[in-house]
Design a protein around this motif. Structure first.
Motif, PDB file in Angstrom:
ATOM      1  N   SER A  52     182.932  81.828  77.047  1.00 43.04           N
ATOM      2  CA  SER A  52     182.259  82.509  75.935  1.00 43.04           C
ATOM      3  C   SER A  52     182.146  81.563  74.754  1.00 43.04           C
ATOM      4  O   SER A  52     182.911  80.610  74.620  1.00 43.04           O
ATOM      5  CB  SER A  52     183.009  83.778  75.531  1.00 43.04           C
ATOM      6  N   GLY A  53     181.188  81.853  73.875  1.00 45.32           N
ATOM      7  CA  GLY A  53     180.965  81.031  72.696  1.00 45.32           C
ATOM      8  C   GLY A  53     179.739  80.138  72.863  1.00 45.32           C
ATOM      9  O   GLY A  53     178.954  80.287  73.809  1.00 45.32           O
ATOM     10  N   PHE A  54     179.561  79.211  71.926  1.00 46.25           N
ATOM     11  CA  PHE A  54     178.391  78.343  71.937  1.00 46.25           C
ATOM     12  C   PHE A  54     178.477  77.320  73.069  1.00 46.25           C
ATOM     13  O   PHE A  54     179.553  76.797  73.383  1.00 46.25           O
ATOM     14  CB  PHE A  54     178.237  77.635  70.593  1.00 46.25           C
ATOM     15  N   ILE A  55     177.326  77.041  73.678  1.00 42.26           N
ATOM     16  CA  ILE A  55     177.235  76.096  74.793  1.00 42.26           C
ATOM     17  C   ILE A  55     176.927  74.724  74.201  1.00 42.26           C
ATOM     18  O   ILE A  55     175.771  74.386  73.919  1.00 42.26           O
ATOM     19  CB  ILE A  55     176.142  76.535  75.785  1.00 42.26           C
ATOM     20  N   ILE A  56     177.959  73.929  74.004  1.00 40.09           N
ATOM     21  CA  ILE A  56     177.838  72.666  73.277  1.00 40.09           C
ATOM     22  C   ILE A  56     176.894  71.700  73.978  1.00 40.09           C
ATOM     23  O   ILE A  56     176.110  70.992  73.333  1.00 40.09           O
ATOM     24  CB  ILE A  56     179.230  72.013  73.095  1.00 40.09           C
ATOM     25  N   GLU A  57     176.926  71.679  75.317  1.00 35.97           N
ATOM     26  CA  GLU A  57     176.071  70.728  76.029  1.00 35.97           C
ATOM     27  C   GLU A  57     174.582  71.028  75.844  1.00 35.97           C
ATOM     28  O   GLU A  57     173.739  70.129  75.917  1.00 35.97           O
ATOM     29  CB  GLU A  57     176.410  70.719  77.524  1.00 35.97           C
ATOM     30  N   ASN A  58     174.247  72.293  75.592  1.00 34.11           N
ATOM     31  CA  ASN A  58     172.854  72.641  75.322  1.00 34.11           C
ATOM     32  C   ASN A  58     172.456  72.342  73.886  1.00 34.11           C
ATOM     33  O   ASN A  58     171.295  72.037  73.593  1.00 34.11           O
ATOM     34  CB  ASN A  58     172.598  74.112  75.630  1.00 34.11           C
ATOM     35  N   LEU A  59     173.422  72.458  72.971  1.00 33.17           N
ATOM     36  CA  LEU A  59     173.132  72.242  71.550  1.00 33.17           C
ATOM     37  C   LEU A  59     172.921  70.772  71.225  1.00 33.17           C
ATOM     38  O   LEU A  59     172.016  70.402  70.486  1.00 33.17           O
ATOM     39  CB  LEU A  59     174.270  72.806  70.697  1.00 33.17           C
ATOM     40  N   ASN A  60     173.820  69.915  71.738  1.00 35.51           N
ATOM     41  CA  ASN A  60     173.717  68.466  71.497  1.00 35.51           C
ATOM     42  C   ASN A  60     173.695  68.148  70.003  1.00 35.51           C
ATOM     43  O   ASN A  60     172.826  67.421  69.509  1.00 35.51           O
ATOM     44  CB  ASN A  60     172.471  67.898  72.183  1.00 35.51           C
ATOM     45  N   ILE A  61     174.670  68.704  69.253  1.00 39.45           N
ATOM     46  CA  ILE A  61     174.781  68.436  67.818  1.00 39.45           C
ATOM     47  C   ILE A  61     176.219  68.053  67.500  1.00 39.45           C
ATOM     48  O   ILE A  61     177.152  68.375  68.245  1.00 39.45           O
ATOM     49  CB  ILE A  61     174.365  69.663  66.974  1.00 39.45           C
TER      50      ILE A  61
END
Length: 524
Positions: A52-61
């Motif tokens: 759960s939570g933000f998908i960091i690999e998709n965000l790339n920030i």
């Protein structure tokens, strides 16, 4: 987001009693539900183990991400480009069909100007004035210098009039949301792309007030002709909107039970993951609980006592404060009534009649676990509601523009704030985030907002051609612009002989230059 097929519903609906429009069919009533004393035998659904939570690999920030970058994750520049393209197309179509003095002044817009336009509306939610035109007013009581730096009032109103999101000529009438569908599709994808919901999810509503008639509007006050457009949202902690659905009428189904269809549509990407859904009495029912059990989702929610298949022993029981009574059925669905200041009726597929100790006014009391968990689970909806803002736009605004402002400047901004806080670990206020985002969209910064006094600003804005007091023959001097143009062409000697002399000057401009009327108009 894909859209369900809907039929017309022209009846005027009192929003406070809108649950009456959702009734069970005779086909559903064929199965009679048997209720008994609680035995704590709830359905054994799969445990929630999904990330759960933000998908960091998709965000790339990175962790020092800027506010505008967070917003652009959900509202990409390509969307603003498409809005600019459709706005230009609609304006050209309007110019072909009709013309007016205002419309003939239209010039092509672009992505950057559309961003400035939305940024200015976002800023208006922070600096509230009674009417739109007052943002460009010279009245000392209302004067604002920021909007004038972004764009003129005429240009803003022209953009507001021409704002479009889809080509009207390609509308075949199959979708009531055609005018706003490209925006809905884009946000529906980005909201899900970057976030995995937490275990606890809830259904929330956003009612967008709308003063004109619309076929799928819901009337709030019939006598005042005030209606609204309903947006149903699937939210999760900490107030993130994962999915949404616009109410556009009754669904064409054999079982015309509207709330279950809304819930199932919003949750369709979360089936068989072990989530717990929290709802209010508009949606909660035994039928919905049974359908969600088959999809491995628990349901906890308040109930409307008018439903046909509830245990009458629980419904009719008179309770004293802090007393409770509960029944279960053969599928482990619990219906519980508890009284605090008033009776509260709840349903759960996750709880029985367990009581827990809570502190109330310096003493320990027993409270049903269902009530404790429900209050916690609905917190995401409360956080979502805090993000709503007010925009002073005129009443005659088209419905799809109202929805666009809700999607782009409320829901998308809310998700951006949550992303920014999660990535940077900074505790920024909602107003500060909106201000910084508005400054970015309008191409401004803190330094662009003048700090001069109202009196100075009025003096700079209100140029006036005045006549020099005294005898005209003695007060006359060369018009500054006429002299400069003549001197550049023929030289100073000829300019002194041919340039006209005037007794009028601008008292606001530096040096108070003498000007004839044509030159004054050209300069200002």
């Amino acid at each position: 987001m894909s859209e369900e097929e809907y039929e017309s519903d022209n009846s005027e609906i009192n929003y406070s009693k809108k649950r009456k429009m959702f009734s069970s069919t005779d086909e559903e009533k064929e199965t009679f539900t048997m209720w008994h004393e609680p035995i704590a035998k709830q359905p054994n659904l799969m445990s929630f183990t999904s990330p759960s939570g933000f998908i960091i690999e998709n965000l790339n920030i990175s962790s020092n991400v800027a506010i505008e970058t967070c917003y652009e994750q959900f509202v990409p520049d390509t969307l603003f480009e498409e809005i600019a393209e459709q706005t230009n197309l609609y304006a050209s179509q309007q110019l072909q069909n009709k013309s007016s003095q205002r419309l003939c002044k239209w010039t092509l817009t672009n992505k950057n100007e559309i961003k400035k336009f939305f940024g200015l509306i976002l800023w208006m939610g922070l600096v509230r004035l009674p009417s739109l035109h007052l943002y460009w007013s010279h009245d000392p009581a209302y004067i604002q210098t920021f909007p004038k730096k972004v764009m003129s009032r005429n240009r803003f109103e022209l953009l507001l009039r021409m704002l479009h999101f889809a080509d009207n000529k390609k509308n075949d009438g199959s979708s009531r949301l055609y005018e706003i569908q490209p925006l809905i599709d884009t946000l529906g994808i980005t909201f899900k792309k970057y976030f995995n919901p937490t275990e606890d999810i809830c259904i929330n509503e956003a009612l967008i007030p709308f003063n004109n008639y619309i076929i799928f509007g819901q009337y709030l006050k019939k006598e005042h002709n005030i209606c609204g457009i309903n947006i149903f949202k699937l939210c999760c902690e900490p107030g993130y909107t994962y999915a949404f659905l616009v109410y556009i009428g009754k669904i064409i189904k054999k079982n015309n039970t509207m709330p279950p269809e809304i819930v199932m549509s919003l949750c369709k990407d979360l089936f068989d993951k072990g989530h717990t859904l929290y709802t209010n009495d508009l949606y909660t029912s035994v039928e919905l609980a049974e359908r969600l059990i088959d999809k491995n989702i628990h349901l906890v929610g308040t109930l409307n006592s008018n439903q046909w298949n509830l245990p009458q022993q629980v419904i009719s029981k008179k309770l004293k404060p802090w007393e409770s009574i509960a029944n279960e059925n053969e599928k482990g669905i619990t219906v519980l009534k508890w009284k605090d200041k008033r009776d509260i009726l709840l349903l759960s597929t996750k709880h029985s009649s367990q009581l827990v100790n809570v502190k109330r006014r310096l003493e320990q009391k027993l409270k049903p676990q269902i009530v404790v968990d429900y209050n916690r689970g609905k917190a995401a909806a409360d956080l979502s509601d805090l993000m709503r803002a007010y925009y002073p736009l005129r009443r005659s605004l088209k419905w799809y523009k109202k929805l666009a402002f809700e999607f782009l400047l409320n829901i998308a901004v809310m998700n951006s704030i949550i992303l920014y806080k999660n990535i940077t670990k900074k505790n920024i206020t909602i107003n500060e985030f909106r201000k910084q985002l508005a400054l970015y969209l309008t191409g401004s910064s803190n330094g662009d907002i003048p700090s001069s006094s109202i009196a100075t600003t009025i003096k700079q804005i209100r140029h006036k051609l005045e006549k020099k007091p005294g005898k005209v023959s003695k007060m006359r001097k060369y018009c500054k612009l006429c002299y400069e143009e003549s001197a550049a062409k023929y030289g100073r000697e000829i300019a002194r002989k041919t340039t006209k002399q005037v007794a009028t000057f601008c008292n606001t401009c530096e040096g108070q230059p003498f000007l004839c009327l044509p030159c004054f108009n050209k300069m200002h």
